[in-house]
Design a protein around this motif. Structure first.
Motif: not given
Length: 570
Positions: A42-51
């Motif tokens: 995933p590539a939201w640019g935020r690790a929490d959103l990717d997780a």
């Protein structure tokens, strides 16, 4: 307003492909072009959103594709993923649960269209300063106003992330199914036979490896927003017997209604930068959402203080996830006064990797993610990967034994190092007195000793488990000999690391500038550390016992044994 936004039909998830290009896809397109240019993250640019996005996909697959997750079918779908069209067909029965807006049930939102005070949409983000913090003007490090408008895609992932990891939110605002800031663990397989070993592993393989073997009941039991909310007034709780256990993936502890507006001015989303015809600037909320009790989430490790107590999900802690966490994340950990259990999906994933063998097993990695929460405040989002070097099927017991012993030995060595630093720097109040003068148990150089010890021995740990796994590839390898050699080498490595760290933190080259007692304390502390790391004294015996090694015989006893053997007179 544009048509209703479906999280199954819209291309709303940003992803990264193997060639470095980005795209936005709908969930079923996770396998698009998987043979030549697969999606790798995933590539939201935020690790929490990717997780959270990975968990969204795994939960979706667990419900829609459970018929494929049997052993034989599971391996087939890992090697030859289903087409996007096949996934679309599998997801189609779930469509009523995945509309983000509209007049019917809304994804992740309360069924009741209640009134309430408008809350800025930035408050959906877990690290956002709370209303009281903003009111008191204390938001110095995480400032207000960074997120003021979200596209429907941004609002959907922010909402799902909050519901999945929700921390304490004040009176009546419930925590997630796993409590605030749960830790999530996944296995990332190595490259499959016949694939390019230098190419990133497709995200599909990680997601499918983590998809549990499950059978979902009626959708109303899985997705809480399809029915009136099970509120928690009067201490009412929600357990796996009240709803489908798979609601663990789709919990709704917060009662929220997003407010959708026309984006007439073309405001870009503050998370994605994309311009959506519809924007979310605020949401409404009220307390007493579902209060979850007794769920065992398949992606989280669990712990309990003592046997007989219920297991609780493990939460993120300060600092990175390292090899000291191996026992409890990869294998179950049973120690005095505590019991830890690896995530169900890690145990299942190891079994599945055994069936695959090859590099898929040997080069598998562990991914651990989760918020480090201080009650309601997010201190950090932790994301760590470590190689596992899993041995061939049937030999994991040998590796398990070695890992338990070297991690336990490292913990003892770290404790010896910290005690020595403390003894060297905080002189006893009197020559014969007990205890240290104003000696803290942590902080300063004592904490630094702990941090540097684990950092300095991280590479050695990887080398140790790689060597054990490589030795166990030989089916004729003597497991006992392999284990003993590995543990003895590890003893020498941590012994050297602890001694070097003590010398760097407590130098002995300036003794002429110290008073007699301070200088003597440093010399005695180093001598005690030296002896303990070689197995002498009670602390040294504990160190060797943790490693599963016999401590050396005391010098006096050794001399007596030698005389008896040679029949020498005393």
């Amino acid at each position: 307003m544009p048509p209703t936004f479906s999280l199954l039909a819209e291309q709303w998830i940003p992803v990264l492909r193997a060639d470095g290009t980005h795209a936005c896809i709908r969930p079923a397109e996770i396998t698009s072009d998987v043979a030549h240019n697969p999606i790798v993250a995933p590539a939201w640019g935020r690790a929490d959103l990717d997780a959270a996005t990975r968990e969204f996909w795994i939960g979706l697959l667990a419900i829609a594709c459970s018929d494929w997750a049997g052993l034989d079918d599971w391996v087939g779908y890992l090697r030859q993923p289903p087409t996007p069209e096949a996934l679309d067909a599998a997801f189609e029965p779930l469509a009523p649960a995945f509309f983000l807006d509209g007049d019917g049930p809304r994804f992740g939102q309360d069924r009741e269209d209640f009134a309430g005070e408008a809350v800025p949409v930035g408050q959906l983000l877990i690290e956002a300063p709370g209303a009281n913090t903003v009111k008191r003007n204390l938001d110095h490090f995480v400032r207000r106003g960074r997120v003021e408008a979200l596209s429907r895609a941004g609002a959907a992932i922010a909402l799902f992330t909050l519901q999945t990891y929700a921390p304490s939110g004040g009176a009546g605002h419930r925590v997630s199914v796993r409590g605030g800031g749960p830790l999530t663990t996944l296995l990332i397989p190595g490259p499959m036979r016949g694939s390019d070993p230098a190419r990133p592993v497709p995200l599909w393989q990680t997601l499918w490896l983590a998809t549990p073997e499950s059978r979902a009941g009626p959708l109303e039991g899985v997705f809480p927003w399809l029915v009136p909310t099970r509120t928690s007034e009067q201490a009412r709780v929600t357990t796996p017997s009240d709803v489908d256990p798979l609601q663990a993936f789709w919990g709704m502890p917060r009662r929220i209604r997003l407010v959708f507006e026309d984006n007439a001015e073309g405001r870009p989303c503050d998370l994605t930068g994309r311009v959506d015809p519809v924007v979310v600037r605020t949401y409404r909320t009220k307390p007493h959402g579902a209060s979850y009790v007794g769920f065992t989430h398949p992606l989280s490790p669990h712990y309990r203080a003592k046997p007989g107590e219920p297991f609780l999900p493990l939460h993120g802690q300060p600092g990175r996830i390292g090899y000291r966490h191996w026992v409890g994340l990869v294998v179950d950990d049973v120690r005095e006064n505590t019991l830890r259990r690896a995530a169900d999906i890690i145990i299942l994933g190891r079994s599945r990797l055994d069936d695959l063998g090859g590099d898929a097993l040997a080069r598998a990695r562990l991914l651990a993610t989760g918020y480090d929460m201080d009650n309601m405040k997010a201190r950090a989002f932790i994301e760590s990967e470590m190689p596992l070097h899993l041995p061939p099927a049937g030999r994991f017991g040998d590796l398990d034994d070695v890992m338990r012993r070297i991690v336990a030995g490292a913990r003892e060595a770290e404790g010896l190092l910290r005690f020595a630093v403390r003894a060297a720097l905080f002189v006893k109040a009197t020559a014969g007195g007990e205890g240290f003068q104003k000696a803290p148990k942590e902080g300063g150089l004592i904490d630094l000793a702990r941090i540097r010890f684990w950092e300095r021995t991280e590479v050695a740990f990887g080398d140790a488990i790689a060597a054990v796994s490589a030795a166990l590839v030989d089916p004729e390898a003597d497991g006992l000999a392999v284990r003993t050699e590995a543990v003895e080498r590890w003893r020498d490595r941590v012994r050297g690391a602890a001694t070097e760290l003590f010398d760097s933190l407590v130098p002995l080259d300036d003794l002429d500038t110290l008073d007699l007692r301070a200088g003597q304390a440093r010399i005695e502390a180093r001598s005690s550390l030296h002896l303990a790391l070689r197995g002498y004294g009670k602390s040294g015996a504990r160190f060797f016992a943790a490693l599963g090694l016999a401590p050396p015989e005391p010098a006096v006893k050794s001399a007596k044994n030698k005389r008896a053997k040679n029949k020498e007179p005393a």
